[in-house]
Every structure is written in C-alpha cells, then in structure tokens.
Design an enzyme around this catalytic site. Structure first.
Site, short mmCIF file in Angstrom:
data_model
loop_
_atom_site.label_atom_id
_atom_site.label_comp_id
_atom_site.label_asym_id
_atom_site.label_seq_id
_atom_site.Cartn_x
_atom_site.Cartn_y
_atom_site.Cartn_z
CB VAL A 9 -0.91 -0.01 1.33
CG1 VAL A 9 -1.66 1.17 1.23
CG2 VAL A 9 -1.97 -1.01 1.13
CD GLU A 10 2.72 5.11 -4.42
OE1 GLU A 10 3.59 5.49 -4.84
OE2 GLU A 10 1.41 4.75 -5.24
CB ILE A 11 1.04 5.75 3.10
CG1 ILE A 11 0.55 4.49 3.55
CG2 ILE A 11 0.36 6.87 3.88
CD1 ILE A 11 1.03 4.14 5.17
#
Length: 384
Positions: free
Chosen positions: A136-138
């Site tokens: 997951v790219e925050i």
C-alpha cells in the site's frame, strides 16, 4: 470491495457504501466468493467465514458511516466525483478520525481541497487485486499531519499489508514508474518491433507480465483518460506533455480499431472464449524490420524504470532507497532478481550505469537522462 475484504478478514468492522444497496451487496459478495473459496480449500471454517461476513455492512446511506475512525474513498479517478464523495462522507468521521483517498494518479493536495480538515486527509493507494497485492502506497499531501500519517501507517500494518510512504506528486511513485514500463513497450511496438519479441524481452528482464498484456488489463481507455487529464493539468501549469509513439498506438487501437482492452474483450490480445488469449494479428500494422537486440530491449525496460525511480528520490517523492526498492518490487513487479529499481543501478555499477544511460539517452531521448543524483553518488563513491 477488495479493501473491505482485506479489512474484515483481520477482524475490523467495515461499512461498505455504494450508490445503491445492490451495488454495495455486490461488493460484499466479492468477499463472500473469496471466503467460500477458503472454506472449500479447508483453509477456513464455515463459522469463521460467517463471522468475517458479519463484519461487513453493505449500504447506500452515508449516515451509516457515522462513527468511523477511517473512511477510504475509492471511486473513479475523477477529481469532481472524489470531491463530492469526500464532502458527503467526511462529516460522519469520529472527532479523531482520518479520511483517505484511494487514488493511483491524482495529487492528494488537490483532492484535499474538498476536505474540511486537510491535516486529516491522506492518500492510500491499494493495488489490484487488493486481496493478493501486498503493497500500500501511503501518500502525504502538503498539509497531512504526522499524526494522520501514523494512523494510516498503523492501519496498513493492521491489515497485514506492507506500507511505503511517498510525498505528493502526479502519479506518485508506483503509477508513475509503472507507466514508463508500459509506455516503453508501446514505443517499441510503434518502432516496428514484433509484439511477441517485446513481451518476451520484458519477461526475460524479470517483469511478471509483458507491457502489452498489462496495458490490456489496465484498459487502453483508462490510459488515454489519464494521459489527457495529465496533459490538461500540465498545460494549466504552463508545461506540456509531448506526444510519443506510445500515444499514437493507443489512439489507433481505440479509435481506429475499437480495441479497448481485456474488459472490452479485445486489445493487443484476442480473448477467445474457452481458450488462451493470443496476440492480435492486426498489430502487424506497426510491423517493420526492426532488428533491435533482445538485450537492448531488456536494458530499455529496466533503465527507464530505474532512472525514473531515482528521479523520484531526487525530487523527494520517495523518502528512502528502501521504499523505492520495496515499492518497485511489490507495487510494480519490477524484476525481483535485481533487489529493486534502485538496487539494480547499485549492482549494475553506478559508473557503468551512467555510461549506459548516456548511450540510451543519445539513442532514444530524454527519458533516459541520468539524474544529477546518480552523478553525485558516483563523485562521493557512495551507493544509492
């Protein structure tokens, strides 16, 4: 639907809101299907499946979001629609709650303008299919608070995913670099290289799927839409996005041949019912005698992504080499044998990589231009 499943299976209650109850129930049925499969494989009891499903509330009423600690908006990539959904859902958060947008290309700081409290607004870019993809790219907007980042990071770890943190920009890190890979494949096609050779070179480079197959999965119309939106946004800033052979290929495929990708049943591949997909013979339109070597294509695929990843680090989109390496393998499927897009340059040898980049730039253009950071690391005798 995938985000709801990944959250509920870790024991967290989820409200799944859509425009109609039927659509929301369809989203919940996605979880049912995945859980039924687990039960049939003996990996889960029927009782446990029912407990997980009971955690998902399907609704069409935003009021059911009342009391959520985290609301994730995951609608189509359209700024106005996302703004509308944000304003409808945000008032139902708890006082300490945070709001996230699941977007793959739209800058978070722009989307945050629709929020009442930009400090509590963040990007959470999930990868499809969410139940299988680990990363997951925050994405931090320019006003996102450290506390909001910490909560988002905790949530990603809580659902058993791997977080990387990036700063805001168009396409962020993964979508931007992934785009360079697909574009390179389309450019090779426009240069007259046989499509089967393109797909094979990508696989030999270590990519999990060829660029033409990936483009079909993503859908050509979506790529055209993103390119048009990007071009519009850049022109508003007084910049331009020059057209390339890749744009011409997409335009011909959609508007001349009506081939829009896998979901539409026809793209670079044909999808015959009941048998394996195969490359569409109409691609011979671009056929020329281009005898480029396989190694040259492999280098183009690996260097175009590595150099752009290094640019992301140089521009501050990426905050660390580790995030670049982890994100490139788990988000983009960058050749795992390399250790990641930045590690690829380290193991190639930075001085040799600079020479190779210069050669590729002279031959194919600016996208292979070595970032200043590469030269700085060489002069300090440091690794990236």
């Amino acid at each position: 639907a995938g985000i709801a499943y990944s959250t509920a299976i870790k024991g967290i209650p989820v409200v799944l809101k859509d425009v109609s109850v039927e659509n929301a129930e369809k989203g919940k049925a996605y979880s049912q299907k995945l859980l039924d499969k687990r039960v049939s494989q003996g990996r889960m009891t029927a009782e446990k499946r029912d407990q997980v499903l009971a955690l998902i509330t399907a609704t069409a009423d935003a009021a059911d979001l009342q009391g959520c600690d985290l609301i994730i908006e995951a609608v189509f990539e359209n700024q106005e629609l996302k703004a509308k959904v944000t304003q409808e859902a945000e008032p139902h958060l708890t006082a300490e709650g945070i709001f996230a947008s699941n977007t793959s290309t739209l800058p978070i700081s722009g989307l945050a303008n629709a929020s009442n409290d930009q400090a509590k607004f963040i990007g959470l870019h999930f990868f499809s299919p969410v139940d299988k993809m680990q990363l997951v790219e925050i994405i931090k907007g320019k006003n996102t608070s450290a506390e909001t980042l910490a909560k988002a990071y905790d949530y990603v770890q809580q659902i058993g995913k791997t977080p990387i943190v990036v700063n805001d920009s168009r396409g962020f890190f993964t979508s931007r670099v992934f785009g360079t890979f697909v574009q390179e494949g389309l450019r090779l096609l426009s240069e007259g290289v046989h499509p089967a050779r393109i797909e094979m070179a990508a696989l030999k480079a270590g990519m999990p799927v060829g660029p033409l197959a990936i483009q079909d999965e993503v859908s050509l119309t979506l790529s055209e839409h993103v390119a048009n939106e990007t071009r519009k946004a850049l022109q508003a800033e007084g910049k331009d996005l020059p057209r390339s052979g890749a744009d011409d290929v997409i335009q011909s495929m959609i508007h001349e041949f009506g081939r829009k990708g896998k979901a539409a049943g026809a793209g670079f591949y044909d999808y015959p019912e009941g048998s394996k997909k195969h490359l569409w013979d109409g691609l011979s339109k671009w056929q020329k005698d281009n005898d480029i070597s396989e190694q040259e294509m492999i280098d183009r695929f690996l260097f175009v992504q590595s150099l752009d990843t290094l640019r992301c680090l140089e521009e501050g989109v990426l905050e660390s080499t580790v995030d670049g390496n982890v994100g490139s393998i788990f988000g983009i499927g960058f050749a795992p044998w390399t250790g990641g897009a930045l590690q690829f340059l380290n193991q190639y040898g930075l001085e040799k990589a600079l020479v190779r980049a210069n050669t590729l730039e002279a031959k194919y253009g600016e996208r292979f231009k070595a970032p200043q950071l590469l030269k700085d690391k060489i002069s300090k005798a440091e690794l990236i």
